[in-house]
Design a protein around this motif. Structure first.
Motif, PDB file in Angstrom:
ATOM      1  N   GLU A   1       3.853 -12.237  -8.874  1.00 63.24           N
ATOM      2  CA  GLU A   1       2.831 -11.671  -9.761  1.00 63.24           C
ATOM      3  C   GLU A   1       1.676 -11.091  -8.950  1.00 63.24           C
ATOM      4  OE1 GLU A   1      -0.070 -13.152 -13.412  1.00 63.24           O
ATOM      5  OE2 GLU A   1       0.938 -14.626 -12.156  1.00 63.24           O
ATOM      6  N   HIS A   2       1.199 -11.827  -7.954  1.00 65.46           N
ATOM      7  CA  HIS A   2       0.119 -11.322  -7.102  1.00 65.46           C
ATOM      8  C   HIS A   2       0.566 -10.104  -6.305  1.00 65.46           C
ATOM      9  CE1 HIS A   2      -2.988 -14.240  -7.867  1.00 65.46           C
ATOM     10  NE2 HIS A   2      -2.119 -15.235  -7.742  1.00 65.46           N
ATOM     11  N   GLY A   3       1.802 -10.106  -5.834  1.00 69.80           N
ATOM     12  CA  GLY A   3       2.332  -8.958  -5.096  1.00 69.80           C
ATOM     13  C   GLY A   3       2.403  -7.712  -5.955  1.00 69.80           C
ATOM     14  N   VAL A   4       2.807  -7.877  -7.206  1.00 70.93           N
ATOM     15  CA  VAL A   4       2.869  -6.734  -8.134  1.00 70.93           C
ATOM     16  C   VAL A   4       1.476  -6.182  -8.381  1.00 70.93           C
ATOM     17  CG1 VAL A   4       3.358  -6.096 -10.528  1.00 70.93           C
ATOM     18  CG2 VAL A   4       5.039  -7.384  -9.212  1.00 70.93           C
ATOM     19  N   HIS A   5       0.472  -7.058  -8.512  1.00 66.36           N
ATOM     20  CA  HIS A   5      -0.908  -6.594  -8.697  1.00 66.36           C
ATOM     21  C   HIS A   5      -1.351  -5.742  -7.510  1.00 66.36           C
ATOM     22  CE1 HIS A   5      -1.962  -8.552 -12.418  1.00 66.36           C
ATOM     23  NE2 HIS A   5      -1.449  -9.696 -11.981  1.00 66.36           N
ATOM     24  N   GLY A   6      -1.044  -6.183  -6.297  1.00 66.51           N
ATOM     25  CA  GLY A   6      -1.391  -5.412  -5.107  1.00 66.51           C
ATOM     26  C   GLY A   6      -0.652  -4.097  -5.051  1.00 66.51           C
ATOM     27  N   TRP A   7       0.607  -4.115  -5.424  1.00 64.52           N
ATOM     28  CA  TRP A   7       1.398  -2.880  -5.423  1.00 64.52           C
ATOM     29  C   TRP A   7       0.870  -1.890  -6.462  1.00 64.52           C
ATOM     30  CZ3 TRP A   7       4.888  -1.083  -9.278  1.00 64.52           C
ATOM     31  CH2 TRP A   7       5.590   0.061  -8.916  1.00 64.52           C
ATOM     32  N   LEU A   8       0.537  -2.380  -7.658  1.00 66.75           N
ATOM     33  CA  LEU A   8       0.010  -1.496  -8.695  1.00 66.75           C
ATOM     34  C   LEU A   8      -1.350  -0.902  -8.309  1.00 66.75           C
ATOM     35  CD1 LEU A   8       0.967  -3.419 -11.959  1.00 66.75           C
ATOM     36  CD2 LEU A   8       1.985  -1.307 -11.075  1.00 66.75           C
ATOM     37  N   ALA A   9      -2.149  -1.665  -7.585  1.00 70.51           N
ATOM     38  CA  ALA A   9      -3.470  -1.183  -7.191  1.00 70.51           C
ATOM     39  C   ALA A   9      -3.382  -0.079  -6.145  1.00 70.51           C
ATOM     40  CB  ALA A   9      -4.308  -2.337  -6.645  1.00 70.51           C
ATOM     41  N   ASN A  10      -2.391  -0.124  -5.254  1.00 71.29           N
ATOM     42  CA  ASN A  10      -2.316   0.832  -4.141  1.00 71.29           C
ATOM     43  C   ASN A  10      -1.133   1.782  -4.205  1.00 71.29           C
ATOM     44  OD1 ASN A  10      -4.621  -0.271  -2.904  1.00 71.29           O
ATOM     45  ND2 ASN A  10      -3.387  -1.929  -2.045  1.00 71.29           N
ATOM     46  N   ARG A  11      -0.175   1.519  -5.063  1.00 71.96           N
ATOM     47  CA  ARG A  11       1.018   2.364  -5.230  1.00 71.96           C
ATOM     48  C   ARG A  11       1.820   2.563  -3.946  1.00 71.96           C
ATOM     49  NH1 ARG A  11       2.119   2.197 -10.452  1.00 71.96           N
ATOM     50  NH2 ARG A  11       0.393   2.868 -11.701  1.00 71.96           N
TER      51      ARG A  11
END
Length: 169
Positions: free
Chosen positions: A99-109
């Motif tokens: 979940e935290h990894g997805v948040h980071g990925w969504l923030a930076n693409r």
């Protein structure tokens, strides 16, 4: 799912998801209320508590559908309680890290930014503390679940909600 309709399958999944989700919904909202009342400035509000309860409920449902449980039928209940607690805790750790990894990925693409975010941009101490609370809550949940499995739902309901003078035998 062979021989069953989609509606029966979904109803079965919902029945399995409801008890742990309700348990963790109450527990996490009590934690959020405690943080809010203490003025700690924690951002763990009702929405986060609800989402976390759904995640934990799903972790319990996924783990329960594996053939790994009840491996120690001839041993004391604590064996199954500890096994389930460890498995639930491990699953919730993986789910929360994803979940935290997805948040980071969504923030930076960027594909690697999720891992970078998990490794650098969030509080590992906070994450570990939440995981300790989850482990304690999973322990309580599984202990009661195993007890209900031995005593039975009806008997447990009678013990908790029946008349005070009712016989316990």
């Amino acid at each position: 799912m062979a021989g069953r309709g989609l509606g029966d399958f979904l109803l079965s999944e919902l029945r399995g998801l409801l008890p742990p989700t309700l348990f963790f919904l109450v527990a996490f909202n009590l934690l959020a209320l405690t943080a809010w009342l203490s003025g700690s400035g924690a951002s763990f509000g009702f929405a986060s508590a609800s989402l976390s309860a759904l995640v934990c409920g799903k972790a319990v449902l996924v783990a329960d559908n594996r053939g790994f449980f009840n491996r120690y039928p001839a041993r004391p209940l604590m064996w199954n309680v500890l096994t389930k607690t460890l498995l639930y805790s491990a699953l919730s750790t993986v789910i929360r890290l994803l979940e935290h990894g997805v948040h980071g990925w969504l923030a930076n693409r960027r594909l690697g930014s999720g891992v970078e975010f998990v490794l650098a941009d969030f509080s590992w101490a906070h994450f570990a503390m939440i995981q300790l609370w989850l482990a304690a809550l999973f322990l309580v949940y599984t202990a009661f679940g195993e007890l209900i499995g031995v005593i039975g739902r009806e008997r447990m309901a009678q013990l908790f909600f029946g008349p005070v003078g009712a016989s316990v035998a």
